[in-house]
Design a protein around this motif. Structure first.
Motif, PDB file in Angstrom:
ATOM      1  N   LEU A  88      33.625  32.167  42.320  1.00 50.49           N
ATOM      2  CA  LEU A  88      34.061  32.736  43.589  1.00 50.49           C
ATOM      3  C   LEU A  88      34.490  34.189  43.400  1.00 50.49           C
ATOM      4  O   LEU A  88      34.112  35.073  44.189  1.00 50.49           O
ATOM      5  N   LEU A  89      35.255  34.460  42.343  1.00 54.87           N
ATOM      6  CA  LEU A  89      35.701  35.818  42.055  1.00 54.87           C
ATOM      7  C   LEU A  89      34.501  36.725  41.760  1.00 54.87           C
ATOM      8  O   LEU A  89      34.435  37.860  42.262  1.00 54.87           O
ATOM      9  N   LEU A  90      33.550  36.228  40.972  1.00 57.06           N
ATOM     10  CA  LEU A  90      32.356  37.012  40.652  1.00 57.06           C
ATOM     11  C   LEU A  90      31.558  37.320  41.912  1.00 57.06           C
ATOM     12  O   LEU A  90      31.074  38.445  42.106  1.00 57.06           O
ATOM     13  N   GLY A  91      31.425  36.332  42.795  1.00 57.97           N
ATOM     14  CA  GLY A  91      30.696  36.546  44.050  1.00 57.97           C
ATOM     15  C   GLY A  91      31.371  37.585  44.935  1.00 57.97           C
ATOM     16  O   GLY A  91      30.697  38.430  45.537  1.00 57.97           O
ATOM     17  N   VAL A  92      32.700  37.533  44.998  1.00 52.96           N
ATOM     18  CA  VAL A  92      33.437  38.508  45.802  1.00 52.96           C
ATOM     19  C   VAL A  92      33.247  39.912  45.237  1.00 52.96           C
ATOM     20  O   VAL A  92      33.021  40.872  45.982  1.00 52.96           O
ATOM     21  N   ILE A  93      33.333  40.042  43.906  1.00 55.69           N
ATOM     22  CA  ILE A  93      33.148  41.355  43.279  1.00 55.69           C
ATOM     23  C   ILE A  93      31.749  41.896  43.566  1.00 55.69           C
ATOM     24  O   ILE A  93      31.578  43.083  43.891  1.00 55.69           O
ATOM     25  N   ILE A  94      30.738  41.031  43.460  1.00 56.29           N
ATOM     26  CA  ILE A  94      29.363  41.459  43.734  1.00 56.29           C
ATOM     27  C   ILE A  94      29.227  41.940  45.175  1.00 56.29           C
ATOM     28  O   ILE A  94      28.634  42.994  45.452  1.00 56.29           O
ATOM     29  N   CYS A  95      29.805  41.179  46.115  1.00 59.13           N
ATOM     30  CA  CYS A  95      29.690  41.541  47.530  1.00 59.13           C
ATOM     31  C   CYS A  95      30.483  42.809  47.850  1.00 59.13           C
ATOM     32  O   CYS A  95      30.067  43.608  48.697  1.00 59.13           O
ATOM     33  N   LEU A  96      31.631  43.005  47.193  1.00 52.21           N
ATOM     34  CA  LEU A  96      32.387  44.246  47.376  1.00 52.21           C
ATOM     35  C   LEU A  96      31.570  45.439  46.915  1.00 52.21           C
ATOM     36  O   LEU A  96      31.499  46.476  47.598  1.00 52.21           O
ATOM     37  N   ILE A  97      30.940  45.291  45.746  1.00 49.97           N
ATOM     38  CA  ILE A  97      30.117  46.389  45.224  1.00 49.97           C
ATOM     39  C   ILE A  97      28.920  46.641  46.135  1.00 49.97           C
ATOM     40  O   ILE A  97      28.560  47.800  46.398  1.00 49.97           O
ATOM     41  N   LEU A  98      28.304  45.577  46.642  1.00 47.10           N
ATOM     42  CA  LEU A  98      27.171  45.743  47.555  1.00 47.10           C
ATOM     43  C   LEU A  98      27.607  46.443  48.839  1.00 47.10           C
ATOM     44  O   LEU A  98      26.870  47.273  49.385  1.00 47.10           O
ATOM     45  N   GLY A  99      28.817  46.106  49.313  1.00 47.55           N
ATOM     46  CA  GLY A  99      29.343  46.802  50.488  1.00 47.55           C
ATOM     47  C   GLY A  99      29.500  48.284  50.227  1.00 47.55           C
ATOM     48  O   GLY A  99      29.179  49.130  51.080  1.00 47.55           O
ATOM     49  N   GLY A 100      29.992  48.626  49.034  1.00 43.87           N
ATOM     50  CA  GLY A 100      30.111  50.033  48.664  1.00 43.87           C
ATOM     51  C   GLY A 100      28.759  50.698  48.518  1.00 43.87           C
ATOM     52  O   GLY A 100      28.585  51.866  48.905  1.00 43.87           O
TER      53      GLY A 100
END
Length: 444
Positions: free
Chosen positions: A117-129
């Motif tokens: 879950l943490l890895l997925g959130v980090i990936i999505c945050l980076i994709l948002g950026g």
């Protein structure tokens, strides 16, 4: 230099870990005011977006007002990628078969559990950026040729266009049109056993991003940004490619603005384009100015002060208050009069001191008292307030005047004006917290 940097690095890391421990305790100890946790969460997010804006306005000298638009892109990218598959039909009620058909955080969470879950959130945050950065690159090609107010107007227009495009009905199956996006992964989904991490995670994400920004500012690229800010002609003569470095600064700032927008979506647990208005950009700009243009520490401090003042500490001013008796009324009148007199005295004293320091203010061996228009206005307003305070004291009414819905923002605006008046360069100017300790050490 290395001997000095290593201890300082460990001191900063230790202080940050201690801060996380305190926040973790506040998150899990019963009886902690809810507003305190709200201020901490929102303050961490606003600190990141203010620092990202400072990259442009403070360190590169580019006046941009498109921060809300890049935050919107990051927020929508994150929300679209993290809505669980079983909730997509509920979220996209107006659009049959709406949604992307998968969820990054849900997929990784099923395989790896909480770390997934943490890895997925980090990936999505980076994709948002990244999405925000890509748009910044495309917009920067024509826009960065403009300067000063023209650049600000162009970026502000872009933010409004993006907000309108996201609500376009044809994009509804993806963005949900003008409706809310909700039920996606947010900060409440994080936990460590029985420990809640609702407030810790915003600090972790914001802290890591601000650390990366600090590394960039202290690198050769950051020094090139500062050279462009100080003198573009001299920077170009030194071999700095103005167009490339301006574009790089714009993209970096937009990237972290996109991440902060995604974090804001996680904090609110919902996303709607209507909240990303120009007023949000103005709030961020106000934080940058209050903290100090060109100061990362100042932006962080000002973000928490801004959120605390606007969301919590002044809330009582929106409530009608009736004093219990005349003694309480007298105490209130005395305190109010003391505050008014102190503010008027400080304004007049500051202007008089500044006037006396000028050579033209001294004539025939005598210093002349001279007030600017702002000083005269302060005296007039202060006198009116004292007369109103006296009128309230002698009246039989025990209800405190002016305290009603919306008065909080009036007082907040006055406080901002006072801060800007006495700290023309912001709370920190262009200095950082370690600089203050170095100055004190030299004096000792």
């Amino acid at each position: 230099m290395k001997r000095n940097r290593i201890p300082q690095f460990f001191i900063i890391v230790g202080a940050f870990l201690l801060l996380l421990a305190v926040v973790l305790m506040l998150d899990n100890v019963p009886g902690v005011p809810v507003m305190l946790l709200i201020v901490l969460r929102k303050g961490a997010i606003y600190a990141l977006v203010a620092v990202s804006m400072n990259i442009l306005n403070g360190f590169t000298g580019l006046f941009s007002l498109g921060q809300a638009g890049f935050m919107l892109l990051g927020a929508y990218t994150y929300a679209i990628l993290t809505v669980p598959v079983e909730n997509q039909a509920l979220v996209y009620q107006r659009y049959p078969n709406g949604g992307i058909g998968f969820s990054v955080t849900e997929s990784l969470g099923r395989v790896l559990g909480q770390p997934g879950l943490l890895l997925g959130v980090i990936i999505c945050l980076i994709l948002g950026g990244i999405v925000a950065g890509v748009f910044a690159y495309l917009i920067g090609l024509p826009v960065l040729r403009l300067k000063s107010d023209y650049l600000a107007i162009a970026t502000l227009g872009f933010a409004e266009i993006i907000r309108a495009v996201v609500q376009y009905e044809k994009l509804g199956p993806i963005t949900n049109g003008s409706n809310l996006l909700s039920n996606f992964t947010n900060f409440s989904n994080f936990h460590l056993g029985s420990l809640k991490l609702d407030t810790v995670m915003p600090f972790v994400f914001a802290g890591v991003c601000i650390w990366v920004i600090t590394l960039i500012i202290n690198s050769t690229y950051g020094r090139a940004f500062k050279a462009i800010r100080d003198d573009e002609v001299a920077a170009e003569a030194m071999g700095i490619n103005l167009a490339n470095h301006k574009r790089m600064s714009f993209i970096i700032s937009s990237f972290f603005a996109g991440i902060s927008g995604a974090m804001l979506a996680m904090y609110q647990a919902s996303v709607q384009a209507t909240i990303f208005k120009a007023a949000m950009t103005y709030e961020i700009l106000l934080i940058v100015v209050l903290g100090g243009i060109g100061s990362i520490s100042g932006s962080i401090i000002a973000a928490f002060l801004f959120v605390g003042s606007s969301e919590w500490w002044l809330r009582f001013l929106d409530n009608t208050t009736v004093l219990p008796n005349f003694n309480a009324k007298l105490l209130f009148a005395i305190i109010f009069a003391a505050i008014v007199v102190s503010i008027v005295f400080l304004v007049v004293y500051r202007q008089n001191k500044a006037q006396k320091s000028r050579p033209e203010a001294v004539g025939r061996g005598r210093k002349i008292l001279s007030l600017k228009l702002s000083g005269v206005i302060t005296l007039v307003v202060g006198t009116l307030l004292l007369l109103g305070d006296l009128r309230f004291l002698i009246s039989p009414d025990l209800q405190v005047p002016l305290l009603r819905s919306g008065f909080r923002m009036v007082v907040f605006s006055i406080i901002v004006m006072i801060v800007v008046l006495f700290f023309s360069r912001g709370l920190m100017g262009d200095r950082e917290l370690p600089d203050l300790f170095r100055t004190r050490h030299k004096r000792l």
